[in-house]
Design an enzyme around this catalytic site. Structure first.
Site, PDB file in Angstrom:
ATOM      1  N   HIS A   1       0.835  -1.192   0.000  1.00 17.60           N
ATOM      2  CA  HIS A   1       0.000   0.000   0.000  1.00 17.60           C
ATOM      3  C   HIS A   1       0.877   1.252   0.000  1.00 17.60           C
ATOM      4  CE1 HIS A   1      -3.928  -1.930   1.691  1.00 17.60           C
ATOM      5  NE2 HIS A   1      -3.325  -2.717   0.805  1.00 17.60           N
TER       6      HIS A   1
ATOM      7  N   GLU B   1       0.750   3.937   1.755  1.00 20.30           N
ATOM      8  CA  GLU B   1       1.135   4.410   3.087  1.00 20.30           C
ATOM      9  C   GLU B   1       2.310   3.612   3.645  1.00 20.30           C
ATOM     10  OE1 GLU B   1      -3.386   4.916   2.676  1.00 20.30           O
ATOM     11  OE2 GLU B   1      -1.895   3.430   2.110  1.00 20.30           O
TER      12      GLU B   1
ATOM     13  N   CYS C   1      -6.636   1.883   5.228  1.00 16.86           N
ATOM     14  CA  CYS C   1      -7.196   0.648   5.767  1.00 16.86           C
ATOM     15  C   CYS C   1      -6.658   0.471   7.195  1.00 16.86           C
ATOM     16  CB  CYS C   1      -6.808  -0.539   4.881  1.00 16.86           C
ATOM     17  SG  CYS C   1      -5.041  -0.942   4.960  1.00 16.86           S
TER      18      CYS C   1
ATOM     19  N   CYS D   1      -2.776   0.141   7.354  1.00 19.33           N
ATOM     20  CA  CYS D   1      -2.061   1.404   7.132  1.00 19.33           C
ATOM     21  C   CYS D   1      -2.310   2.393   8.258  1.00 19.33           C
ATOM     22  CB  CYS D   1      -2.454   1.999   5.785  1.00 19.33           C
ATOM     23  SG  CYS D   1      -1.900   0.978   4.402  1.00 19.33           S
TER      24      CYS D   1
END
Length: 172
Positions: free
Chosen positions: A48, A50, A76, A79
């Site tokens: 991801h 992040e 999410c 993250c």
């Protein structure tokens, strides 16, 4: 948020899910990440934007300590947790993740290191002088357009047929 959107556009040009994230400390970008590995052959849920921005920040020696994270999609749970644990004092996102976004989770109990977070405009629940503030809908329309374009691509298989896809395509 403009720089995070640039990262999302970069990711989309490579055929990836259009999420970009930057970490900022004292008006200086200290970490960047774009989403990768959303293609049919290499799909995974670890790369991801992040997480990649946090890795970049760590590789740079964690400059500045605490930071603000700007991301084009609501983080999410993975993250969000990683950002908070690593010192995000503020998280700003553009587009809500109706399917996997975690910023609405009620964390009224302290984490083991004593952090709490709250949405801006609500009372802060402070513990050990640390709180992570969360703000959504910053440049939402620009981010939404990227997600609509992504989900409209006939060759896209990532998150095809999901709630996030149908919700995004129904937005005006």
């Amino acid at each position: 948020m403009g720089k995070a959107l640039e990262g999302a556009r970069r990711a989309m040009k490579k055929g990836e899910f259009p999420v970009g994230c930057i970490l900022v400390c004292q008006d200086r970008i200290v970490g960047t990440g774009d989403r990768i590995n959303t293609g049919k052959d290499e799909e995974n849920e670890l790369d991801h934007a992040e997480i990649r921005a946090l890795k970049d920040w760590i590789d740079r020696g964690r400059p500045g300590g605490t930071f603000t994270a700007y991301t084009t999609l609501e983080p999410c749970l993975m993250c969000l947790g990683a950002l908070i644990i690593n010192g995000a004092h503020r998280i700003v996102f553009a587009y809500e993740d109706i399917m996997g976004g975690a910023t609405g989770i009620d964390f009224t109990k302290p984490f083991s290191h004593g952090a709490h977070f709250h949405r801006e405009g609500e009372p802060a629940h402070l513990y050990q002088d640390f709180a992570t503030r969360i703000k959504g809908n910053v440049l939402r329309a620009e981010s939404l357009e990227l997600f609509k374009e992504f989900f409209s691509r006939p060759d896209n298989t990532y998150l095809k047929g999901t709630l996030l896809e149908s919700y995004t395509l129904s937005q005006k």
